[in-house]
Design an enzyme around this catalytic site. Structure first.
Site, PDB file in Angstrom:
ATOM      1  N   ASP A 105       0.740  -1.243   0.473  1.00  0.00           N
ATOM      2  CA  ASP A 105       0.178   0.117   0.178  1.00  0.00           C
ATOM      3  C   ASP A 105       0.971   1.627   0.242  1.00  0.00           C
ATOM      4  O   ASP A 105       1.961   1.247   0.234  1.00  0.00           O
ATOM      5  CB  ASP A 105      -1.185  -0.164   1.268  1.00  0.00           C
ATOM      6  CG  ASP A 105       0.126  -0.212   2.476  1.00  0.00           C
ATOM      7  OD1 ASP A 105       1.378  -0.233   2.836  1.00  0.00           O
ATOM      8  OD2 ASP A 105      -1.271  -0.870   3.735  1.00  0.00           O
TER       9      ASP A 105
ATOM     10  N   ASN B 159      -6.650  -2.234  14.661  1.00  0.00           N
ATOM     11  CA  ASN B 159      -8.336  -2.975  14.420  1.00  0.00           C
ATOM     12  C   ASN B 159      -8.396  -4.267  13.025  1.00  0.00           C
ATOM     13  O   ASN B 159      -9.495  -4.631  12.537  1.00  0.00           O
ATOM     14  CB  ASN B 159      -8.811  -1.370  13.432  1.00  0.00           C
ATOM     15  CG  ASN B 159      -8.346  -0.911  12.226  1.00  0.00           C
ATOM     16  OD1 ASN B 159      -7.665  -1.925  11.741  1.00  0.00           O
ATOM     17  ND2 ASN B 159      -8.082  -0.244  11.458  1.00  0.00           N
TER      18      ASN B 159
ATOM     19  N   HIS C  11      -6.911  -3.947  10.366  1.00  0.00           N
ATOM     20  CA  HIS C  11      -6.585  -4.273   9.260  1.00  0.00           C
ATOM     21  C   HIS C  11      -4.954  -5.178   8.536  1.00  0.00           C
ATOM     22  O   HIS C  11      -4.300  -5.064   9.541  1.00  0.00           O
ATOM     23  CB  HIS C  11      -6.465  -2.993   8.340  1.00  0.00           C
ATOM     24  CG  HIS C  11      -5.133  -1.768   8.841  1.00  0.00           C
ATOM     25  ND1 HIS C  11      -5.266  -0.499   8.819  1.00  0.00           N
ATOM     26  CD2 HIS C  11      -3.816  -3.229   9.387  1.00  0.00           C
ATOM     27  CE1 HIS C  11      -3.862  -0.372   9.377  1.00  0.00           C
ATOM     28  NE2 HIS C  11      -2.864  -1.156   9.633  1.00  0.00           N
TER      29      HIS C  11
ATOM     30  N   GLU D 220      -9.383  -2.164   5.775  1.00  0.00           N
ATOM     31  CA  GLU D 220      -9.956  -1.783   7.078  1.00  0.00           C
ATOM     32  C   GLU D 220     -11.134  -2.226   6.533  1.00  0.00           C
ATOM     33  O   GLU D 220     -11.953  -3.084   6.245  1.00  0.00           O
ATOM     34  CB  GLU D 220      -9.998  -0.270   6.909  1.00  0.00           C
ATOM     35  CG  GLU D 220      -9.271   0.583   6.460  1.00  0.00           C
ATOM     36  CD  GLU D 220      -7.864   0.964   7.734  1.00  0.00           C
ATOM     37  OE1 GLU D 220      -8.380  -0.027   8.561  1.00  0.00           O
ATOM     38  OE2 GLU D 220      -7.593   2.078   8.064  1.00  0.00           O
TER      39      GLU D 220
HETATM   40  P1  PGA Z   1       2.560  -1.261  13.049  1.00  0.00           P
HETATM   41  O1  PGA Z   1       1.052  -1.275  11.616  1.00  0.00           O
HETATM   42  O2  PGA Z   1       3.588  -2.536  12.549  1.00  0.00           O
HETATM   43  O3  PGA Z   1       2.962   0.481  12.531  1.00  0.00           O
HETATM   44  O4  PGA Z   1       1.665  -1.671  14.322  1.00  0.00           O
HETATM   45  C1  PGA Z   1       1.117  -2.170  11.254  1.00  0.00           C
HETATM   46  C2  PGA Z   1       0.005  -1.429  10.272  1.00  0.00           C
HETATM   47  O5  PGA Z   1      -0.909  -1.337  10.840  1.00  0.00           O
HETATM   48  O6  PGA Z   1      -0.315  -2.793   9.442  1.00  0.00           O
END
Ligand code: PGA
Length: 244
Positions: free
Chosen positions: A70, A139, A141, A146
């Protein structure tokens, strides 16, 4: 644990990173010129640092084709918050992977819809992904897929959820500076990867990891769809794995 899952709960972030790097490196040793899916975020940084140390010694990361999950939209490649910048800094430049072998959705595309369609074609043309590395949002995702009442198969543009904007604000000067949208690989490209390598670190990920692996399969927890994948390797530190 589900039959299709291999679970490693390591002592701490360093050991999680080493384990994940070894798993990734062994995949690359078997298919040195394959296409591999990468993720950004705090979680995989340690793993990328390990891979940089291992480059040339035990394997060669310069022949692969890279696809990232992404990118923010809109954002300029040279913006230090862009995922392009992140990947160049932590992995592509230090291992010597030519930028021409890397693919990240463009946050500066004039026609983001065309960019999305094109991205899926490129993944297909590369023969699909040998392995997709994933982090997980608190969350649930994966990429920027999302939680929602529906998920999308293809690469698409997506408004970021409030919780993701808040979580990612730590990397920006202020919450207002976080781009409101992103381009993300959809569930199809992720699920078609031959192997998934899912990493999670820290207390903040413990609950969601339990839901993702043992909870109902629901679009409200996008990572729960991984229960339907045939080959998932999960690597956590003790904190993120404490409920598994
Ligand atoms: P993080 O993000 O590794 O910074 O916790 C993970 C994500 O949001 O996929």
């Amino acid at each position: 644990v589900l039959k299709n899952f291999t679970l490693f709960i390591e002592k701490d972030y360093n050991e999680m990173s080493q384990r994940a790097a070894n798993i990734f490196a062994s995949a690359v040793s078997k298919n040195p010129s394959g296409a591999y899916g990468f993720a950004t975020g705090s979680t995989p940084i340690g793993m990328y640092e390990e891979l940089v140390k291992m480059q040339n010694k035990s394997f060669d990361l310069t022949k692969i084709t890279a696809f990232n999950l992404d990118e923010y939209y809109p954002i300029n490649q040279h913006d230090p918050q862009s995922y392009f910048f992140f990947m160049k800094k932590y992995l592509f430049d230090p291992v010597g992977l030519p930028i021409s072998s890397t693919n990240i959705p463009s946050g500066a595309a004039n026609d983001p819809v065309a960019e999305c369609v094109n991205y899926d074609k490129k993944i297909e043309a590369a023969g699909g992904l040998c392995m997709q590395i994933l982090g997980i949002g608190a969350n649930g995702h994966i990429g920027f897929n999302e939680p929602a009442s529906e998920l999308f198969a293809s690469t698409h543009c997506v408004p970021l959820s409030e919780s993701t904007i808040t979580a990612n604000a730590r990397n920006f000067a202020s919450q207002e500076d976080v781009p409101r949208s992103a381009i993300t690989m959809g569930m199809h490209s992720i699920m078609m990867a031959k192997q998934i390598l899912l990493l999670a670190s820290g207390d903040g990920k413990a609950e969601i990891m339990k839901k993702a692996i043992y909870g109902p399969i629901t679009t409200e927890v996008p990572a729960s769809l991984l229960q339907l994948h045939h080959n998932v390797t999960v690597v956590t530190d003790a904190a993120a794995g404490k409920l598994l």
